[in-house]
Design an enzyme around this catalytic site. Structure first.
Site, PDB file in Angstrom:
ATOM      1  N   LYS A 283      -9.624   9.276   2.023  1.00 18.80           N
ATOM      2  CA  LYS A 283      -9.870   7.855   1.605  1.00 18.80           C
ATOM      3  C   LYS A 283     -11.620   7.650   1.811  1.00 18.80           C
ATOM      4  O   LYS A 283     -11.885   6.525   1.040  1.00 18.80           O
ATOM      5  CB  LYS A 283      -8.884   6.345   2.814  1.00 18.80           C
ATOM      6  CG  LYS A 283      -7.542   6.309   2.601  1.00 18.80           C
ATOM      7  CD  LYS A 283      -6.697   4.794   2.545  1.00 18.80           C
ATOM      8  CE  LYS A 283      -5.290   4.984   2.277  1.00 18.80           C
ATOM      9  NZ  LYS A 283      -4.425   5.871   2.314  1.00 18.80           N
TER      10      LYS A 283
ATOM     11  N   PHE B  57       1.496  -3.311   3.905  1.00 17.79           N
ATOM     12  CA  PHE B  57       1.948  -4.771   4.668  1.00 17.79           C
ATOM     13  C   PHE B  57       3.166  -5.156   4.012  1.00 17.79           C
ATOM     14  O   PHE B  57       4.180  -4.887   3.067  1.00 17.79           O
ATOM     15  CB  PHE B  57       1.111  -5.813   3.724  1.00 17.79           C
ATOM     16  CG  PHE B  57      -0.424  -5.498   3.821  1.00 17.79           C
ATOM     17  CD1 PHE B  57      -0.648  -5.213   5.001  1.00 17.79           C
ATOM     18  CD2 PHE B  57      -1.291  -6.412   3.259  1.00 17.79           C
ATOM     19  CE1 PHE B  57      -1.964  -5.273   5.956  1.00 17.79           C
ATOM     20  CE2 PHE B  57      -2.531  -6.116   3.566  1.00 17.79           C
ATOM     21  CZ  PHE B  57      -3.443  -5.280   4.576  1.00 17.79           C
TER      22      PHE B  57
ATOM     23  N   HIS C 287      -1.578   8.268   5.599  1.00 21.94           N
ATOM     24  CA  HIS C 287      -2.299   6.836   5.488  1.00 21.94           C
ATOM     25  C   HIS C 287      -3.220   6.715   5.561  1.00 21.94           C
ATOM     26  O   HIS C 287      -4.552   6.355   5.010  1.00 21.94           O
ATOM     27  CB  HIS C 287      -1.754   6.411   5.382  1.00 21.94           C
ATOM     28  CG  HIS C 287      -1.887   4.473   5.354  1.00 21.94           C
ATOM     29  ND1 HIS C 287      -1.091   4.378   3.696  1.00 21.94           N
ATOM     30  CD2 HIS C 287      -1.336   3.434   5.197  1.00 21.94           C
ATOM     31  CE1 HIS C 287      -1.318   3.136   2.893  1.00 21.94           C
ATOM     32  NE2 HIS C 287      -1.092   2.179   4.168  1.00 21.94           N
TER      33      HIS C 287
ATOM     34  N   CYS D 253       0.811  -1.412   0.160  1.00 17.68           N
ATOM     35  CA  CYS D 253      -0.142  -0.066   0.204  1.00 17.68           C
ATOM     36  C   CYS D 253       0.740   1.677   0.214  1.00 17.68           C
ATOM     37  O   CYS D 253       0.248   2.819   0.409  1.00 17.68           O
ATOM     38  CB  CYS D 253      -0.715   0.162   1.306  1.00 17.68           C
ATOM     39  SG  CYS D 253      -1.950  -0.954   1.063  1.00 17.68           S
TER      40      CYS D 253
END
Lengths: 77, 424
Positions: B348, B412, B319, B179
């Site tokens: 997001k 990840f 993030h 990501c």
């Protein structure tokens, strides 16, 4: 629909080929069908016409007429 | 507040002058809008996504919804002949790249194509095609598997498609760090420009994972929201009731140039990429370092690379995935490194978590935030988590005066990345 018409329809709808460019004497590479495209086309024709083209040798140097004849021979088998 | 770590204000490369790449073009394809203007309006004006549909291919899964790019006719945009040679993530990348290059005022028919590069991040590449073709393999046999699977589904598909579409003959490559891929791609582009390897880079991220296989796994991990009764409210970064991320598709690309190249052609500069830092947690396949030390290292490296102080940073596009762990760890790290003054947002809730595209999309939004001096809101922030120790912009976009902004990403595997962007 004839074999020629079936192939033309696939070329136009799935490969974006100009219908006017699909003439018997035209080499397949002139229609921007490279080796990958020919293998994709082989699968599409098999599915559409319910035939097996596994042992048909295809090259982008072949013409449209050659392709039609090869498919037609299998369709009639 | 924890004392600053050991990396504060330390030159990353002693003797190397800071380098700022000019951002001259932006291209965005997102669930919040297609095209930079629509995407920016979508992100700033509403605070919520236009829709987060249930998808039939996800029927029966605990999370059966996704942010999708609707109303985009890729066949019309790209033509059948080109479209058939691209997986969807590559299609989105090419559409974004065309916009970014046009926005930069560049004409690929006349540019020095050997001095142009492409770096595009993606986490999963053509995974949905794999998913589909695996079904074909098991149900119909090997002879029915598409010959296009191998060449189209590779993670570098977006980079190679953009290079072919634009006629780029310089280096082109993919970056895959889960990501953080899009952010690492932009950082890599920054380094390539600094090294003089090219004059122009099209850089960012692209992703489309409408895959039952992948979402099933994300559900099994309990990483995604299961708020099936209200998908629009499911992604809620920094909110007390957040319960996981929501996957989205999209692409976000920048045109970055060596500053003298942009200056020589009289280009309009939207903003600059001034610093980049990356690090590895070496901790877990999925969980971030519990103290946020990895992302802290990346951020401090980026600040030093840009030669700016934490006090210079006015805005952070975080993030902010809407998972319980990420948002708390990231926000605590931001407070520790930057203090309490920066306006923090996560976009997001309007775009979804676009995985490998996220850094590209969010860096582009950070460019626009610097340009417009406007910080987008964090959608769905109805009940701010009291444990989040930073100033999160909620509900409405906030006007501010700031010269420096930060984009952070975590992936990840512990891949952390941070960018420092500055006003033009």
């Amino acid at each position: 629909m004839s074999t020629s018409e079936e192939i033309s329809a696939l070329l136009v709808t799935r490969f974006g080929t100009d219908p006017a460019a699909i003439r018997p004497e035209v080499p397949l590479r002139q229609l921007r069908l490279d080796s990958l495209a020919l293998e994709e086309l082989r699968l599409l024709i098999e599915d559409r016409m319910d035939i097996d083209l596994e042992d048909v040798v295809l090259s982008s140097r072949d013409t449209v007429a050659h392709l039609v004849a090869a498919v037609h021979s299998k369709a009639g088998a | 507040m924890t004392a600053p770590g050991p990396f504060a204000r330390r030159s990353v490369r002693p003797g190397v002058e800071p380098f700022s790449a000019a951002v001259t073009g932006v291209g965005l394809v997102t669930a919040a809008g297609v095209g930079t203007d629509d995407a920016w309006r979508g992100v700033c004006d509403t605070g919520v996504a236009p829709s987060v549909p249930h998808l039939p291919e996800l029927d029966g899964l605990p999370c059966d919804f996704m942010y999708t790019v609707d109303g985009l006719d890729t066949k019309a945009a790209l033509g059948i002949a080109a479209q058939r040679l691209m997986d969807r993530f590559s299609q989105l990348a090419v559409i974004a790249a065309r916009e970014a290059v046009a926005d930069a005022g560049l004409d690929p028919s006349v540019w020095d194509s050997g001095r142009v590069a492409v770096v595009i991040g993606s986490a999963h590449g053509g995974l949905p095609f794999y998913d589909e073709q695996h079904t074909t393999l098991t149900e119909r046999g090997a002879r029915r598997v598409s010959p296009k699977l191998a060449p189209l589904s590779v993670v570098n598909g977006a980079a190679s498609s953009v290079a072919m579409d634009l006629g780029v003959h310089g280096p082109s490559q993919a970056v895959s760090t889960a990501c953080s891929s899009g952010t690492v791609a932009i950082g890599t582009a920054h380094q390539m420009l600094r090294a003089g390897a090219c004059d122009i880079v099209v850089a960012g991220g692209a992703e489309s994972v409408r895959s039952r296989l992948l979402i099933a796994s994300a559900c099994q991990m309990r990483a995604v929201s299961t708020r099936r009764d209200d998908p629009l409210a499911a992604c809620r970064p920094f909110d007390t009731h957040r319960d996981g991320f929501v996957v989205g598709e999209g692409a976000g690309l920048l045109v970055m140039e060596r500053p003298e190249h942009a200056r020589a052609r009289g280009a309009t500069v939207r903003a600059r990429v001034a610093g980049y830092g990356a690090s590895s947690d070496a901790h877990s396949a999925v969980a971030p370092d519990p103290d946020g030390l990895g992302i802290e290292r990346a951020l401090r490296t980026a600040l030093a690379d840009a030669d700016v102080d934490p006090t210079d940073i006015g805005h952070v596009n975080a993030h902010g995935t809407s998972t319980v762990a990420n948002d708390l760890i990231e926000a605590t790290m931001l407070r520790r490194v930057l203090g309490e003054h920066p306006l923090v947002t996560s976009t997001k809730a309007m775009t979804g978590h676009t995985l490998g595209a996220a850094g590209g999309i969010e860096a582009a939004l950070t460019v626009l935030a610097l340009q417009h001096q406007l910080v987008p809101p964090t959608g769905n922030l109805d009940a701010p988590d009291p444990a989040i120790p930073v100033d999160v912009v909620s509900k409405e976009a906030r006007r501010a005066v700031f010269d420096c902004a930060v984009k952070t990403s975590l992936g990840f595997g512990g891949h952390n990345a941070a960018l420092v962007l500055t006003r033009a």
